[in-house]
Scaffold this active site. Structure first.
Site, PDB file in Angstrom:
ATOM      1  CG  HIS A 292      40.627  40.544  38.521  1.00 37.11           C
ATOM      2  ND1 HIS A 292      40.574  41.762  39.129  1.00 37.11           N
ATOM      3  CD2 HIS A 292      39.339  40.162  38.332  1.00 37.11           C
ATOM      4  CE1 HIS A 292      39.310  42.116  39.307  1.00 37.11           C
ATOM      5  NE2 HIS A 292      38.534  41.163  38.822  1.00 37.11           N
ATOM      6  CD  GLU A 296      35.601  37.523  42.440  1.00 38.36           C
ATOM      7  OE1 GLU A 296      36.461  38.342  42.818  1.00 38.36           O
ATOM      8  OE2 GLU A 296      34.551  37.290  43.064  1.00 38.36           O
ATOM      9  CE  LYS A 299      37.768  37.258  45.803  1.00 34.89           C
ATOM     10  NZ  LYS A 299      37.588  38.706  45.929  1.00 34.89           N
ATOM     11  CG  ASN A 300      32.702  33.113  43.705  1.00 30.47           C
ATOM     12  OD1 ASN A 300      31.573  33.366  44.105  1.00 30.47           O
ATOM     13  ND2 ASN A 300      33.480  34.031  43.154  1.00 30.47           N
TER      14      ASN A 300
HETATM   15  C1  W6P Z   1      30.091  27.658  43.654  1.00 31.86           C
HETATM   16  C2  W6P Z   1      29.633  28.969  43.063  1.00 31.86           C
HETATM   17  C3  W6P Z   1      30.855  29.346  42.273  1.00 31.86           C
HETATM   18  C4  W6P Z   1      31.105  30.447  41.495  1.00 31.86           C
HETATM   19  C5  W6P Z   1      32.342  30.553  40.860  1.00 31.86           C
HETATM   20  C6  W6P Z   1      33.306  29.585  41.008  1.00 31.86           C
HETATM   21  C7  W6P Z   1      33.066  28.468  41.799  1.00 31.86           C
HETATM   22  C8  W6P Z   1      31.837  28.359  42.437  1.00 31.86           C
HETATM   23  N1  W6P Z   1      31.364  27.360  43.253  1.00 31.86           N
HETATM   24  O1  W6P Z   1      29.416  26.949  44.372  1.00 31.86           O
END
Ligand code: W6P
Length: 479
Positions: A292, A296, A299-300
């Protein structure tokens, strides 16, 4: 005027009073945090008992020609054969305690929040579940039969389904609240405080329930995993790299579907204390939780990279480093997705901000399956903190972001981090507005939400997520 009360009304009044009493009773108890170590085996085994089990095990071993190594096999035997009742006795008390603790916190919420329909709905589910569990309260230990155990397991299954949409419903509630009520940054900080604790409580309850069902519900025990390292939802040989690769593959699939492009990912792993540092990194953990978290983060990261490099010919890869030391397994995920301003980092973990009707980047957020503006990040951080790990983002604005996940190597240290309902937490919800004691604490933490005025200096980014670690000492579990 005659005062008449129908029987059903009376019954309702009586039950409500009883429930309130019962909640108050159970809320006095302090939730008992379980370590992964304890999860795997409830009781510390006395030596005699171990010897006896080992003898039995030899017989079984000869018969089945399994090649389990001993300690795990012992654990397995204990948990599968000997513990349904131990687990029952533990849960029939522990679950109401955890429910009552968070229900009391519900009661401390400011009234406008409590009156939101979706919040009331969720609160109702908790009450139903609490009442369902009280049924098992008074059963004498010696009277517990297999029929009781079966009914308990089935009841847990019902409860698990009843609560399956809690996160979405609460998110809906926050949305309703934002549309109906005026709110300030103090309310925002209360919601943040409450939801972190509420979701952590939920993760903990679901983990306990899930574990019991996996081990003792007849339906799930039929297809029990043959791997001796796996006890219910816990894998004592969790293959961190394999989970990271799986999370990446699935996030990449979504990314390809939407953008028709995606960065590669380079995985590196270093097992510092092993003879050969290339040796596979394994640890005791709950694989679904780790998946999980990583899914996540991927994906970000994927979304940021693809969007930042829209107009270029090449897309830089994501770099993942997995390292196992003496204390921590650290996972560092580095993307070159342009980064985020430092002041915005904390906003990615803010529930109120994440449920904004219009996300800051409407084009991406409304349609992308990769949209990072759900509760994904705050929940991932809670999953990491649940077993005393943590999750950090560290960004280089204009270049990229590093995400760090820390997990405890020692299953004795990897212990639940649970919200406790006490004076300290109760006072957090009271209307006394804290006054900032640094000149920069009036900095607005939600720059996009112009209607949030930071009137009190309680800067969100200042609120520590670690207060529970150095909170009041736990007193012992009273029974
Ligand atoms: C980004 C924003 C973010 C949140 C979480 C993980 C990676 C990233 N990269 O630009």
């Amino acid at each position: 005027m005659r005062f008449t009360v129908s029987l059903s009304q009376l019954r309702k009044v009586v039950t409500d009073v009883n429930i309130t009493d019962a909640v108050q009773h159970y809320a006095q108890f302090i939730p008992q945090a379980m370590s992964l170590d304890k999860f795997v085996c409830f009781e510390r085994l006395r030596e005699k008992k171990v010897a006896m089990i080992l003898r039995k095990l030899c017989v079984i071993k000869r018969r089945t020609e399994c090649h389990y190594h001993y300690p795990l096999a012992v654990v397995r035997l204990i948990c599968y054969k000997a513990c349904p009742k131990t687990s029952f006795m533990f849960l029939r008390k522990e679950l109401p305690v955890r429910l009552a603790n968070i229900m009391s916190e519900f009661n401390s919420l400011p009234t406008p929040l409590k009156q939101v329909d979706s919040v009331k709905l969720v609160r109702g589910w908790y009450e139903e579940t609490f009442v369902d569990l009280l049924e098992f309260e008074s059963l004498e230990s010696s009277q517990v039969t297999d029929t009781h155990l079966l009914r308990f397991a089935e009841q847990l299954d019902i409860i698990r389904n009843r609560h399956s949409r809690v996160v979405e419903t609460m998110a809906e509630g926050i949305k309703e609240f934002k549309e109906q009520s005026r709110y300030d940054s103090f309310m925002d900080s209360i919601i943040q405080y409450f939801l972190d604790r509420f979701y952590m409580n939920r993760i903990s309850i679901r983990t306990l329930i899930h574990q019991h069902i996996l081990l003792f519900h007849p339906l799930s025990s039929k297809n029990k995993n043959q791997n001796a390292a796996i006890v219910g939802g816990i894998d004592q040989e969790t293959d961190v790299l394999a989970i990271a690769e799986d999370a990446y593959d699935n996030a990449r699939f979504l990314c390809e579907q939407y953008y028709m492009a995606s960065p590669d990912c380079q995985f590196k792993s270093l097992n510092i204390l092993a003879e050969n540092q290339d040796e596979l990194i394994t640890m005791t953990y709950i694989p679904t939780h780790l998946y999980h978290i990583l899914f996540e983060l991927f994906k970000n990261a994927l979304r940021a990279v693809v969007e930042f490099h829209q107009d270029s010919d090449t897309i830089p890869p994501i770099d993942v480093m997995i390292c196992k030391g003496g204390d921590d397994v650290t996972i560092k995920m580095s993307d070159q997705g342009g980064g985020i301003p430092r002041d915005r980092t904390e906003l990615l973990f803010n529930y109120m901000y994440s449920t904004a009707p219009r996300p800051p980047n409407p084009q991406a957020a409304s349609t992308t399956p990769l949209a990072g503006y759900g509760y994904g990040l705050p929940l991932s951080r809670l999953y990491a903190k649940y077993m005393r790990g943590s999750l950090w983002l560290s960004s280089v604005e204009g270049y990229g972001t590093d995400a760090f996940v820390y997990l405890k190597v020692d299953p004795k240290e990897a212990s639940e981090n649970l919200p406790l309902y006490n004076k300290t937490s109760h006072n957090k919800y009271s209307q006394s507005v804290p006054v900032g004691d640094w000149s920069d604490s009036t900095v607005r933490t939600c720059p996009q939400d112009s209607h949030i005025n930071n009137v009190n200096g309680a800067s969100l980014s200042k609120r520590s997520y670690c207060t529970r670690a150095n909170g009041p000492p736990r007193t012992t579990y009273r029974s």
